[in-house]
Write a protein that holds these residues in place. Structure first.
Motif, PDB file in Angstrom:
ATOM      1  N   TYR A 279      62.619  12.711 -37.782  1.00  0.00           N
ATOM      2  CA  TYR A 279      63.897  12.948 -38.461  1.00  0.00           C
ATOM      3  C   TYR A 279      64.044  12.019 -39.653  1.00  0.00           C
ATOM      4  CZ  TYR A 279      65.023  15.095 -33.954  1.00  0.00           C
ATOM      5  OH  TYR A 279      65.010  15.861 -32.821  1.00  0.00           O
ATOM      6  N   GLN A 280      64.777  12.489 -40.648  1.00  0.00           N
ATOM      7  CA  GLN A 280      65.111  11.641 -41.792  1.00  0.00           C
ATOM      8  C   GLN A 280      65.895  10.442 -41.260  1.00  0.00           C
ATOM      9  OE1 GLN A 280      63.793  12.854 -44.570  1.00  0.00           O
ATOM     10  NE2 GLN A 280      64.386  11.118 -45.789  1.00  0.00           N
ATOM     11  N   GLY A 281      65.497   9.239 -41.613  1.00  0.00           N
ATOM     12  CA  GLY A 281      66.176   8.026 -41.155  1.00  0.00           C
ATOM     13  C   GLY A 281      65.675   7.509 -39.809  1.00  0.00           C
ATOM     14  N   GLU A 282      64.813   8.257 -39.143  1.00  0.00           N
ATOM     15  CA  GLU A 282      64.246   7.821 -37.866  1.00  0.00           C
ATOM     16  C   GLU A 282      63.077   6.886 -38.152  1.00  0.00           C
ATOM     17  OE1 GLU A 282      62.858   9.896 -33.699  1.00  0.00           O
ATOM     18  OE2 GLU A 282      62.305  10.929 -35.558  1.00  0.00           O
ATOM     19  N   SER A 283      63.070   5.740 -37.506  1.00  0.00           N
ATOM     20  CA  SER A 283      61.976   4.795 -37.735  1.00  0.00           C
ATOM     21  C   SER A 283      60.679   5.356 -37.159  1.00  0.00           C
ATOM     22  CB  SER A 283      62.290   3.443 -37.098  1.00  0.00           C
ATOM     23  OG  SER A 283      62.145   3.519 -35.692  1.00  0.00           O
ATOM     24  N   LEU A 284      59.579   4.836 -37.653  1.00  0.00           N
ATOM     25  CA  LEU A 284      58.272   5.249 -37.156  1.00  0.00           C
ATOM     26  C   LEU A 284      58.150   4.944 -35.664  1.00  0.00           C
ATOM     27  CD1 LEU A 284      55.566   6.469 -37.849  1.00  0.00           C
ATOM     28  CD2 LEU A 284      54.761   4.196 -38.466  1.00  0.00           C
ATOM     29  N   LYS A 285      58.656   3.786 -35.246  1.00  0.00           N
ATOM     30  CA  LYS A 285      58.603   3.401 -33.826  1.00  0.00           C
ATOM     31  C   LYS A 285      59.410   4.380 -32.974  1.00  0.00           C
ATOM     32  CE  LYS A 285      59.502  -0.363 -30.648  1.00  0.00           C
ATOM     33  NZ  LYS A 285      60.008  -1.704 -30.458  1.00  0.00           N
ATOM     34  N   GLU A 286      60.588   4.772 -33.442  1.00  0.00           N
ATOM     35  CA  GLU A 286      61.415   5.732 -32.698  1.00  0.00           C
ATOM     36  C   GLU A 286      60.703   7.083 -32.591  1.00  0.00           C
ATOM     37  OE1 GLU A 286      65.881   4.119 -33.912  1.00  0.00           O
ATOM     38  OE2 GLU A 286      64.839   5.527 -35.235  1.00  0.00           O
ATOM     39  N   PHE A 287      60.118   7.532 -33.693  1.00  0.00           N
ATOM     40  CA  PHE A 287      59.384   8.793 -33.681  1.00  0.00           C
ATOM     41  C   PHE A 287      58.179   8.716 -32.749  1.00  0.00           C
ATOM     42  CE2 PHE A 287      56.013  11.505 -35.729  1.00  0.00           C
ATOM     43  CZ  PHE A 287      56.481  12.703 -35.220  1.00  0.00           C
ATOM     44  N   LEU A 288      57.448   7.628 -32.827  1.00  0.00           N
ATOM     45  CA  LEU A 288      56.281   7.440 -31.971  1.00  0.00           C
ATOM     46  C   LEU A 288      56.684   7.481 -30.504  1.00  0.00           C
ATOM     47  CD1 LEU A 288      53.252   6.873 -31.835  1.00  0.00           C
ATOM     48  CD2 LEU A 288      53.762   4.453 -32.019  1.00  0.00           C
ATOM     49  N   ASN A 289      57.791   6.818 -30.151  1.00  0.00           N
ATOM     50  CA  ASN A 289      58.265   6.825 -28.766  1.00  0.00           C
ATOM     51  C   ASN A 289      58.690   8.233 -28.338  1.00  0.00           C
ATOM     52  OD1 ASN A 289      57.783   4.116 -28.336  1.00  0.00           O
ATOM     53  ND2 ASN A 289      59.832   3.502 -28.955  1.00  0.00           N
ATOM     54  N   ARG A 290      59.431   8.918 -29.182  1.00  0.00           N
ATOM     55  CA  ARG A 290      59.892  10.275 -28.861  1.00  0.00           C
ATOM     56  C   ARG A 290      58.707  11.229 -28.729  1.00  0.00           C
ATOM     57  NH1 ARG A 290      61.659  14.426 -32.048  1.00  0.00           N
ATOM     58  NH2 ARG A 290      61.653  13.154 -33.919  1.00  0.00           N
ATOM     59  N   PHE A 291      57.753  11.110 -29.639  1.00  0.00           N
ATOM     60  CA  PHE A 291      56.554  11.942 -29.580  1.00  0.00           C
ATOM     61  C   PHE A 291      55.771  11.635 -28.301  1.00  0.00           C
ATOM     62  CE2 PHE A 291      52.213  13.209 -30.474  1.00  0.00           C
ATOM     63  CZ  PHE A 291      52.379  14.415 -31.127  1.00  0.00           C
ATOM     64  N   GLY A 292      55.648  10.343 -27.983  1.00  0.00           N
ATOM     65  CA  GLY A 292      54.924   9.934 -26.775  1.00  0.00           C
ATOM     66  C   GLY A 292      55.539  10.495 -25.506  1.00  0.00           C
ATOM     67  N   ILE A 293      56.869  10.538 -25.446  1.00  0.00           N
ATOM     68  CA  ILE A 293      57.560  11.106 -24.282  1.00  0.00           C
ATOM     69  C   ILE A 293      57.223  12.582 -24.144  1.00  0.00           C
ATOM     70  CG2 ILE A 293      59.846  11.758 -23.406  1.00  0.00           C
ATOM     71  CD1 ILE A 293      60.843   9.033 -24.577  1.00  0.00           C
ATOM     72  N   GLN A 294      57.219  13.290 -25.265  1.00  0.00           N
ATOM     73  CA  GLN A 294      56.888  14.715 -25.228  1.00  0.00           C
ATOM     74  C   GLN A 294      55.426  14.938 -24.832  1.00  0.00           C
ATOM     75  OE1 GLN A 294      59.074  17.186 -25.368  1.00  0.00           O
ATOM     76  NE2 GLN A 294      60.608  15.587 -25.562  1.00  0.00           N
ATOM     77  N   VAL A 295      54.555  14.078 -25.293  1.00  0.00           N
ATOM     78  CA  VAL A 295      53.141  14.189 -24.947  1.00  0.00           C
ATOM     79  C   VAL A 295      52.955  14.017 -23.440  1.00  0.00           C
ATOM     80  CG1 VAL A 295      50.916  12.993 -25.133  1.00  0.00           C
ATOM     81  CG2 VAL A 295      52.187  13.603 -27.193  1.00  0.00           C
ATOM     82  N   VAL A 296      53.684  13.074 -22.852  1.00  0.00           N
ATOM     83  CA  VAL A 296      53.602  12.874 -21.398  1.00  0.00           C
ATOM     84  C   VAL A 296      54.063  14.142 -20.683  1.00  0.00           C
ATOM     85  CG1 VAL A 296      54.625  11.599 -19.470  1.00  0.00           C
ATOM     86  CG2 VAL A 296      53.819  10.371 -21.480  1.00  0.00           C
ATOM     87  N   ARG A 297      55.126  14.758 -21.183  1.00  0.00           N
ATOM     88  CA  ARG A 297      55.630  15.989 -20.564  1.00  0.00           C
ATOM     89  C   ARG A 297      54.670  17.156 -20.733  1.00  0.00           C
ATOM     90  NH1 ARG A 297      61.808  15.614 -22.693  1.00  0.00           N
ATOM     91  NH2 ARG A 297      62.511  14.070 -21.191  1.00  0.00           N
ATOM     92  N   LEU A 298      54.031  17.244 -21.877  1.00  0.00           N
ATOM     93  CA  LEU A 298      53.142  18.368 -22.169  1.00  0.00           C
ATOM     94  C   LEU A 298      51.790  18.237 -21.478  1.00  0.00           C
ATOM     95  CD1 LEU A 298      53.853  18.742 -25.980  1.00  0.00           C
ATOM     96  CD2 LEU A 298      54.526  20.330 -24.189  1.00  0.00           C
TER      97      LEU A 298
END
Length: 157
Positions: free
Chosen positions: A100-119
């Motif tokens: 997202y615009q304004g989302e830090s790289l760390k926040e994106f990495l964490n959110r992406f990582g959570i989805q990867v665990v689910r997938l």
């Protein structure tokens, strides 16, 4: 004879009204009900206590003796609400995850990582590619394009 049940706190018990995913509800139920030696009757009664509204009405109307084991009850429950099951996640869904615009790289990495665990994807290169495609342009995305790690763990470092 005292029939008190050795259960965990029910203050925040899970509730099923008939519109939720039955598999997710059963998982939450099992997680919350720490009954190491509970009988089928206890498990069935405890699961009934988590039902509300139309879901409760539908199982209250089941004739006595129709359900004998908790496994049978859980199977009937899952089948009754099969339409509510969450669709299975497919590994290409990770390409839908965007920073997202304004989302830090760390926040994106964490959110992406959570989805990867689910997938639970099996193709590491595809995960790296999906992450790179989802990132906003910047120094790190340029670095990834240049040095393109083969494993998702290489991005996390």
């Amino acid at each position: 004879m005292d029939t008190a049940l050795p259960i965990t706190s029910l203050d925040s018990k899970v509730t099923f009204t008939g519109v939720e995913d039955p598999k997710a509800h059963l998982t939450a139920f099992h997680t919350q009900m720490m009954l190491p030696e509970g009988s089928d009757i206890v498990y069935c009664k405890m699961l009934m206590s988590t039902l509300a509204g139309a879901a409760l009405e539908s199982f209250v109307s089941v004739p006595d003796g129709h359900i004998i084991t908790f496994y049978q009850f859980a199977t009937l429950f899952r089948e009754q609400y099969l339409i509510n099951r969450a669709p299975p996640r497919i590994s290409y869904n990770e390409f839908d995850i965007k920073q997202y615009q304004g989302e830090s790289l760390k926040e994106f990495l964490n959110r992406f990582g959570i989805q990867v665990v689910r997938l639970k994807p099996t193709d590491e290169a595809m995960m790296v590619h999906a992450f790179t495609k989802g990132m906003l342009s910047g120094p790190f995305s340029e670095w990834l394009l240049r040095y393109y790690p083969k494993m998702f763990s290489g991005i996390r470092r």
